[in-house]
Scaffold this motif. Structure first.
Motif, PDB file in Angstrom:
ATOM      1  N   ARG A  39       0.840  -1.205   0.000  1.00 47.39           N
ATOM      2  CA  ARG A  39       0.000   0.000   0.000  1.00 47.39           C
ATOM      3  C   ARG A  39       0.874   1.253   0.000  1.00 47.39           C
ATOM      4  N   ILE A  43       0.787   4.134  -2.863  1.00 42.59           N
ATOM      5  CA  ILE A  43       0.532   5.539  -2.527  1.00 42.59           C
ATOM      6  C   ILE A  43       1.660   6.413  -3.060  1.00 42.59           C
ATOM      7  N   ASN A  46       1.194   6.831  -6.711  1.00 45.47           N
ATOM      8  CA  ASN A  46       0.100   7.761  -6.983  1.00 45.47           C
ATOM      9  C   ASN A  46       0.550   9.209  -6.815  1.00 45.47           C
ATOM     10  N   THR A  58      -4.333   4.114  -7.882  1.00 48.42           N
ATOM     11  CA  THR A  58      -4.608   2.734  -7.500  1.00 48.42           C
ATOM     12  C   THR A  58      -4.684   2.667  -5.983  1.00 48.42           C
ATOM     13  N   SER A  59      -5.498   1.755  -5.480  1.00 48.96           N
ATOM     14  CA  SER A  59      -5.554   1.522  -4.041  1.00 48.96           C
ATOM     15  C   SER A  59      -5.332   0.039  -3.768  1.00 48.96           C
ATOM     16  N   ASP A  61      -6.085  -3.322  -1.238  1.00 46.45           N
ATOM     17  CA  ASP A  61      -6.928  -3.932  -0.215  1.00 46.45           C
ATOM     18  C   ASP A  61      -6.359  -5.302   0.132  1.00 46.45           C
ATOM     19  N   THR A  87      -8.713   3.399  -8.422  1.00 49.89           N
ATOM     20  CA  THR A  87      -9.702   4.060  -7.571  1.00 49.89           C
ATOM     21  C   THR A  87     -10.841   4.616  -8.413  1.00 49.89           C
ATOM     22  N   GLU A 103      -4.570  10.899  -0.851  1.00 53.80           N
ATOM     23  CA  GLU A 103      -3.336  10.120  -0.824  1.00 53.80           C
ATOM     24  C   GLU A 103      -2.501  10.450   0.414  1.00 53.80           C
ATOM     25  N   ALA A 106      -4.103   8.722   3.328  1.00 53.67           N
ATOM     26  CA  ALA A 106      -3.831   7.285   3.230  1.00 53.67           C
ATOM     27  C   ALA A 106      -2.394   6.974   3.627  1.00 53.67           C
ATOM     28  N   SER A 110      -1.408   4.596   6.656  1.00 55.24           N
ATOM     29  CA  SER A 110      -0.564   3.453   6.341  1.00 55.24           C
ATOM     30  C   SER A 110       0.696   3.444   7.202  1.00 55.24           C
TER      31      SER A 110
END
Length: 135
Positions: A39, A43, A46, A58-59, A61, A87, A103, A106, A110
Motif C-alpha cells: 500500500r 501511494i 500515486n 490505485t488503491s 486492499d 480508484t 493520498e 492514506a 498506512s
C-alpha cells in the motif's frame, strides 16, 4: 479501458519461513506487513504521478482477504490475496484522478499501521527472546 500496466492486480501471499510465522498470529502479522508495504508503494506511485496526464490512481486492499483467511484461525499460503485496483475518484481535466489530499491521508494511516505492526513484531521477538532465557 485502462492501460495494460494499470490493470487491477492480485498478488497471492506466500508464507515465508520465519521465526515469527510459526503460528497464526505471526502469519497474520507477516501478511499484514506485506499488505501495508505494498500500500505504501502504491501511494508513493500515486503521489509521484499527481500531474501525469491520464494517470489513474490505485488503491490496495488486503484487510478483506486477511479477515476472511483468519476466520478459521489459520492462514495458509494462497489463501490471502492482496489486490491493487484503480480508484473511483473522479477524473480531472487532464484525465488524472489522483487526489493529493486523499493520498496524503492514506499515507499517514498506512504509516501508523506499519508502526503498530512492527511494534507487535518487536514485542513478539522480545517475548521469544525472554522465553529462551535471553534478556
Amino acid at each position: 479501458m485502462l492501460p495494460r500496466d494499470r490493470q487491477p492486480i492480485t498478488h497471492a501471499w506466500e508464507a515465508s519461513v520465519s521465526l515469527f510465522s510459526v503460528d497464526a498470529v505471526g502469519q497474520a502479522l507477516n501478511a499484514a506487513l506485506d499488505g501495508v508495504t505494498l500500500r505504501q508503494r502504491v501511494i508513493a506511485d500515486n503521489v509521484a504521478n499527481v500531474d501525469t496526464p491520464n494517470f489513474r490512481a490505485t488503491s490496495v486492499d488486503f484487510e478483506t482477504s486477511l479477515r476472511a483467511a483468519l476466520g478459521d484461525g489459520e492462514l495458509t499460503p494462497g489463501e490471502l490475496t492482496v489486490t491493487a485496483t484503480p480508484t473511483r475518484t473522479p477524473v480531472g481535466a487532464n484525465g488524472n484522478n489522483v487526489d493529493l489530499r486523499q493520498e496524503t491521508m492514506a499515507a499517514v494511516q498506512s504509516q501508523f499501521q506499519y508502526q503498530v505492526l512492527t511494534r507487535a513484531m518487536n514485542d513478539r521477538f522480545q517475548l521469544v527472546t525472554f522465553s529462551v532465557g535471553g534478556q
